[in-house]
Scaffold this active site. Sequence first.
Site, PDB file in Angstrom:
ATOM      1  N   ASP A  56      14.850  -4.743  47.856  1.00  0.00           N
ATOM      2  CA  ASP A  56      15.819  -5.072  46.814  1.00  0.00           C
ATOM      3  C   ASP A  56      16.379  -6.474  47.054  1.00  0.00           C
ATOM      4  O   ASP A  56      17.213  -6.670  47.930  1.00  0.00           O
ATOM      5  CB  ASP A  56      16.964  -4.046  46.831  1.00  0.00           C
ATOM      6  CG  ASP A  56      17.946  -4.309  45.703  1.00  0.00           C
ATOM      7  OD1 ASP A  56      17.527  -4.163  44.540  1.00  0.00           O
ATOM      8  OD2 ASP A  56      19.097  -4.695  45.973  1.00  0.00           O
ATOM      9  N   HIS A 124      21.855  -8.564  36.879  1.00  0.00           N
ATOM     10  CA  HIS A 124      22.692  -8.270  38.050  1.00  0.00           C
ATOM     11  C   HIS A 124      24.087  -7.777  37.637  1.00  0.00           C
ATOM     12  O   HIS A 124      24.603  -6.812  38.198  1.00  0.00           O
ATOM     13  CB  HIS A 124      22.799  -9.539  38.902  1.00  0.00           C
ATOM     14  CG  HIS A 124      23.090  -9.294  40.342  1.00  0.00           C
ATOM     15  ND1 HIS A 124      22.623 -10.101  41.347  1.00  0.00           N
ATOM     16  CD2 HIS A 124      23.820  -8.339  40.975  1.00  0.00           C
ATOM     17  CE1 HIS A 124      23.046  -9.645  42.523  1.00  0.00           C
ATOM     18  NE2 HIS A 124      23.776  -8.584  42.313  1.00  0.00           N
TER      19      HIS A 124
HETATM   20  P1  NAP Z   1      25.116  -0.700  52.870  1.00  0.00           P
HETATM   21  O1  NAP Z   1      23.627  -0.651  52.808  1.00  0.00           O
HETATM   22  O2  NAP Z   1      25.886   0.479  52.427  1.00  0.00           O
HETATM   23  O3  NAP Z   1      25.563  -1.059  54.341  1.00  0.00           O
HETATM   24  C1  NAP Z   1      24.988  -2.120  55.063  1.00  0.00           C
HETATM   25  C2  NAP Z   1      25.681  -2.243  56.400  1.00  0.00           C
HETATM   26  O4  NAP Z   1      25.555  -1.020  57.127  1.00  0.00           O
HETATM   27  C3  NAP Z   1      25.107  -3.321  57.276  1.00  0.00           C
HETATM   28  O5  NAP Z   1      26.203  -3.981  57.903  1.00  0.00           O
HETATM   29  C4  NAP Z   1      24.260  -2.576  58.309  1.00  0.00           C
HETATM   30  O6  NAP Z   1      24.283  -3.264  59.534  1.00  0.00           O
HETATM   31  C5  NAP Z   1      24.981  -1.250  58.407  1.00  0.00           C
HETATM   32  N1  NAP Z   1      24.075  -0.101  58.667  1.00  0.00           N
HETATM   33  C6  NAP Z   1      22.896   0.156  58.080  1.00  0.00           C
HETATM   34  N2  NAP Z   1      22.366   1.304  58.541  1.00  0.00           N
HETATM   35  C7  NAP Z   1      23.254   1.792  59.434  1.00  0.00           C
HETATM   36  C8  NAP Z   1      23.291   2.948  60.244  1.00  0.00           C
HETATM   37  N3  NAP Z   1      22.297   3.833  60.252  1.00  0.00           N
HETATM   38  N4  NAP Z   1      24.358   3.115  61.071  1.00  0.00           N
HETATM   39  C9  NAP Z   1      25.383   2.221  61.101  1.00  0.00           C
HETATM   40  N5  NAP Z   1      25.417   1.098  60.346  1.00  0.00           N
HETATM   41  C10 NAP Z   1      24.352   0.884  59.519  1.00  0.00           C
HETATM   42  O7  NAP Z   1      25.702  -1.941  52.071  1.00  0.00           O
HETATM   43  P2  NAP Z   1      25.191  -3.115  51.139  1.00  0.00           P
HETATM   44  O8  NAP Z   1      24.378  -4.123  51.896  1.00  0.00           O
HETATM   45  O9  NAP Z   1      26.404  -3.557  50.423  1.00  0.00           O
HETATM   46  O10 NAP Z   1      24.252  -2.421  50.078  1.00  0.00           O
HETATM   47  C11 NAP Z   1      22.859  -2.280  50.267  1.00  0.00           C
HETATM   48  C12 NAP Z   1      22.081  -3.152  49.309  1.00  0.00           C
HETATM   49  O11 NAP Z   1      22.433  -2.862  47.968  1.00  0.00           O
HETATM   50  C13 NAP Z   1      22.358  -4.652  49.432  1.00  0.00           C
HETATM   51  O12 NAP Z   1      21.795  -5.212  50.588  1.00  0.00           O
HETATM   52  C14 NAP Z   1      21.801  -5.142  48.118  1.00  0.00           C
HETATM   53  O13 NAP Z   1      20.387  -5.205  48.188  1.00  0.00           O
HETATM   54  C15 NAP Z   1      22.254  -4.035  47.165  1.00  0.00           C
HETATM   55  N6  NAP Z   1      23.526  -4.339  46.477  1.00  0.00           N
HETATM   56  C16 NAP Z   1      23.489  -4.573  45.144  1.00  0.00           C
HETATM   57  C17 NAP Z   1      24.650  -4.874  44.442  1.00  0.00           C
HETATM   58  C18 NAP Z   1      24.577  -5.112  42.955  1.00  0.00           C
HETATM   59  O14 NAP Z   1      25.549  -5.645  42.388  1.00  0.00           O
HETATM   60  N7  NAP Z   1      23.513  -4.739  42.291  1.00  0.00           N
HETATM   61  C19 NAP Z   1      25.896  -4.921  45.105  1.00  0.00           C
HETATM   62  C20 NAP Z   1      25.911  -4.647  46.476  1.00  0.00           C
HETATM   63  C21 NAP Z   1      24.731  -4.351  47.144  1.00  0.00           C
HETATM   64  P3  NAP Z   1      22.906  -3.610  60.351  1.00  0.00           P
HETATM   65  O15 NAP Z   1      22.093  -4.518  59.484  1.00  0.00           O
HETATM   66  O16 NAP Z   1      23.431  -4.280  61.566  1.00  0.00           O
HETATM   67  O17 NAP Z   1      22.265  -2.281  60.639  1.00  0.00           O
END
Ligand code: NAP
Length: 317
Positions: A56, A124
């Site tokens: 993504d 987006h």
């Molecule tokens: P998330 O995936 O909920 O959380 C990511 C965080 O959690 C990172 O700091 C990661 O650190 C940690 N993490 C991952 N797996 C873990 C585990 N098993 N145990 C403990 N910590 C863990 O948050 P997000 O990045 O906001 O959302 C995911 C994706 O959604 C984004 O990267 C993006 O691609 C997409 N997104 C889209 C929008 C939109 O507007 N469409 C908005 C926000 C996000 P480490 O890397 O150190 O493991």
Amino acid sequence: MAAAAAPTVPEIVLPSATGQRKMPVMGLGTAPEATSKVTTKDAVLEAIKQGYRHFDAAAAYGVEQSVGEAIAEALKLGLISSRDELFVTSKLWVTDNHPQLIVPALQKSLKTLQLEYLDLILIHWPITTKPGEVKYPIDVSDIVEFDMKGVWTSLEESQKLGLTKAIGVSNFSIKKLEKLLSFATIPPVVNQVEVNLGWQQEKLRAFCKEKGIIVTAFSPLRKGASRGANLVMDNDILKELADAHGKTIAQICLRWLYEQGLSFVVKSYDKERMNQNLQIFDWSLTEDDYRKISEIHQERLIKGPTKPLLDDLWDEE
Ligand code: NAP
């Protein structure tokens, strides 16, 4: 401890895509975090080694080049035999939400990714700003009218041109989806929105299900640098469930999303957590777990990309 073997991630068929496209339910998020020590290229390459096939990205994340380099490297190393084995999503930033800029923006993304087509392109945010450089947060004084019909018609055109196999949206409310469905000749295949145990979005999910729109959950763990106290990862109820199952809280969060029939994009650039997040397909939550889960306080985490926030972004849903 040796990493557990990578399972095959289940797939969902995309109803209005070109051909019979399937999307792996779990994708790797690539939104940048300033604290991350691992580069996007290394993370994507490691993820491909571990069995991730869905990525993504977004023009605004500034990661398309690194994602493309990792894919090229994976092909060179023989980790995959063809680009077709991957499902690559990108998103159009608000500066490109103008009908005449959609096709050029997609062509630019494809060039940066070194790909001939995307599997999915998303709007987006349902916001348009003056064309120009990416600013985050978006300055409200740059906002102009969002021509949803004109933008969507150009996206339909890009699917017909073969630039993408499928088209969809992100951060759309029910009201905005209803408007879009009233004129779309190709309906959106996905609405990517925040869904997690602390923001379960039952109404929006029920609407999307009825209309055949797949919901992809973002921020499934609500985690990330500078997000402070976390309604799910620091939650006592979820800690109890995780201990009872011999799993981590992250795995409980992801398993719940899977059991809801959603797809989800979770970001980990850490080798072990990446592997841990894949280990959710061979066990289940119980009825008692669901009862406890229903007690979790609900609050939206991502309130909007603008400064100040917009009053009508979510249409009070
Ligand atoms: P998330 O995936 O909920 O959380 C990511 C965080 O959690 C990172 O700091 C990661 O650190 C940690 N993490 C991952 N797996 C873990 C585990 N098993 N145990 C403990 N910590 C863990 O948050 P997000 O990045 O906001 O959302 C995911 C994706 O959604 C984004 O990267 C993006 O691609 C997409 N997104 C889209 C929008 C939109 O507007 N469409 C908005 C926000 C996000 P480490 O890397 O150190 O493991």
